[in-house]
Enzyme design. Structure first.
Site, PDB file in Angstrom:
ATOM      1  N   ASP A  97      14.013  28.894   3.728  1.00  0.00           N
ATOM      2  CA  ASP A  97      15.330  29.150   4.280  1.00  0.00           C
ATOM      3  C   ASP A  97      16.401  28.666   3.300  1.00  0.00           C
ATOM      4  OD1 ASP A  97      17.720  28.379   6.169  1.00  0.00           O
ATOM      5  OD2 ASP A  97      16.489  29.649   7.430  1.00  0.00           O
ATOM      6  N   ASP A 146       9.315  36.942  11.364  1.00  0.00           N
ATOM      7  CA  ASP A 146      10.637  36.345  11.206  1.00  0.00           C
ATOM      8  C   ASP A 146      11.692  37.457  11.125  1.00  0.00           C
ATOM      9  OD1 ASP A 146      12.896  34.932  10.505  1.00  0.00           O
ATOM     10  OD2 ASP A 146      12.004  33.965   8.744  1.00  0.00           O
ATOM     11  N   GLY A 171       6.458  33.236  13.450  1.00  0.00           N
ATOM     12  CA  GLY A 171       7.874  33.451  13.212  1.00  0.00           C
ATOM     13  C   GLY A 171       8.425  32.655  12.050  1.00  0.00           C
ATOM     14  N   HIS A 172       9.696  32.271  12.183  1.00  0.00           N
ATOM     15  CA  HIS A 172      10.467  31.632  11.111  1.00  0.00           C
ATOM     16  C   HIS A 172       9.862  30.300  10.682  1.00  0.00           C
ATOM     17  CE1 HIS A 172      14.116  30.986   8.791  1.00  0.00           C
ATOM     18  NE2 HIS A 172      14.385  29.865   9.422  1.00  0.00           N
ATOM     19  N   PHE A 173       9.602  29.421  11.644  1.00  0.00           N
ATOM     20  CA  PHE A 173       9.035  28.102  11.354  1.00  0.00           C
ATOM     21  C   PHE A 173       7.509  28.191  11.381  1.00  0.00           C
ATOM     22  CE2 PHE A 173      13.308  26.751  12.700  1.00  0.00           C
ATOM     23  CZ  PHE A 173      13.611  25.841  11.698  1.00  0.00           C
TER      24      PHE A 173
END
Length: 320
Positions: free
Chosen positions: A131, A266, A292-294
């Site tokens: 990120d 994500d 997903g993102h994490f």
């Protein structure tokens, strides 16, 4: 020092650690130590684990998180690597000076991390970028290519393909940061609902993701003055796409050994953004995870094993 959270909230945020049985077979959990030092005029917090004379892996976090996101990964790698995870100014347990006293830009965050590593006498290192960590880390790589031993990229962007329509409100904000757009961005990206969404969108099993993650992140985001700090960084994120050609040129010229581990669901950093790295880094290893993102929250153990194998192959570990 004023405590960041009340005792009751802090107690509620205690998370289980990964047991030795859950770790990759070659690793035993190591103690993670917590430090605060003054760097670039700011009290900077960082986590550290592993032997002082081992090869270094620097872990760079994103929004809305902090080095807390690496709390379970670090012990799994620290048996043979020195692992360092700082909190940027305005994040986690680091100080949050006012924008009048600290320039909240990605250029300045990179300078601060660079000065921390110099203060710790870290001359060569691998980078794990996630990120916000990608634009911070890639600035370091371009500035000091001789210091970079390898790259691990997890849902961090360096290509336009990784940015879909979800970025449209931010693109408008970069062009014209009106008060109305600032309020919209704050509601979309700095609210509890948004923070929870970052953790749960695209995961296989939402019930497996501990709510303490978003509760801690939001408690830190809700501190006085943090909204303005985060809005400044969200606006300055618009400086990053213009840097993509320089970062891609660095990849092509230096061909750093690269591992790409990516939560494929994500919606912020899209899967085509992961695949795009292979244009400039054809020897990179790309692994998608159904999350997903994490990605570390749901796929910690396989990602840790992948990182360990990659580092052992490309960075000579300490052997006793």
């Amino acid at each position: 020092m004023r405590p960041l959270l009340t005792a009751a909230l802090a107690a509620s945020l205690m998370l289980p650690t990964v047991s030795a049985a859950a770790a990759p077979p070659s690793a035993e959990p190591q103690t993670v130590r917590h430090h605060t030092v003054q760097v670039d005029g700011v009290d900077l917090f960082y986590r550290e684990a592993g032997p002082k004379n081992a090869p270094v892996l620097v872990l760079l976090h994103g929004l809305p998180s902090s080095s807390h996101m690496f709390r379970r990964l670090m012990p799994l790698l620290a048996d043979r690597y020195r692992v360092i995870a700082p909190d940027y100014p305005g994040f986690g347990a680091s100080a949050a000076p006012s924008p009048a006293d600290y320039d909240y830009s990605f250029d300045r965050l990179a300078v601060t991390v660079d000065r921390l590593l110099e203060q710790l006498r870290v001359e060569r290192y691998s980078l794990y970028v996630f990120d916000y960590g990608a634009p911070v880390g890639f600035r370091l790589a371009v500035a000091h290519p001789e210091r970079i031993e390898s790259l691990i990229v997890q849902n961090g962007n360096a290509y336009e393909e990784g940015m879909g329509t979800l970025w449209d409100p931010l693109r408008a904000y970069w062009q014209d940061p009106t008060p109305q757009r600032s309020e919209l961005i704050a509601q979309k990206l700095l609210s509890l609902e948004s923070t929870q969404w970052h953790y749960l969108h695209g995961v296989r099993d939402p019930a497996a993701i501990a709510p303490e993650n978003w509760l801690l992140d939001q408690a830190l985001l809700d501190r006085p003055g943090l909204r303005e700090i985060q809005l400044r960084l969200l606006h300055d994120y618009g400086s990053n796409p213009g840097r993509y050609p320089a970062w891609q040129a660095y990849f092509r010229k230096y061909q750093p050994p690269t591992l790409i581990v990516w939560g494929k669901n994500d919606p912020i950093f899209l899967a085509p953004g992961a695949q795009a790295y292979l244009r400039d880094l054809p020897n990179a290893r790309l692994r998608f995870y159904d999350t997903g993102h994490f990605a570390l929250e749901e796929d910690l153990v396989p990602i840790a094993a992948e990182i360990g194998e990659f580092m052992d192959r490309h960075v000579k570990p300490r052997r006793d």
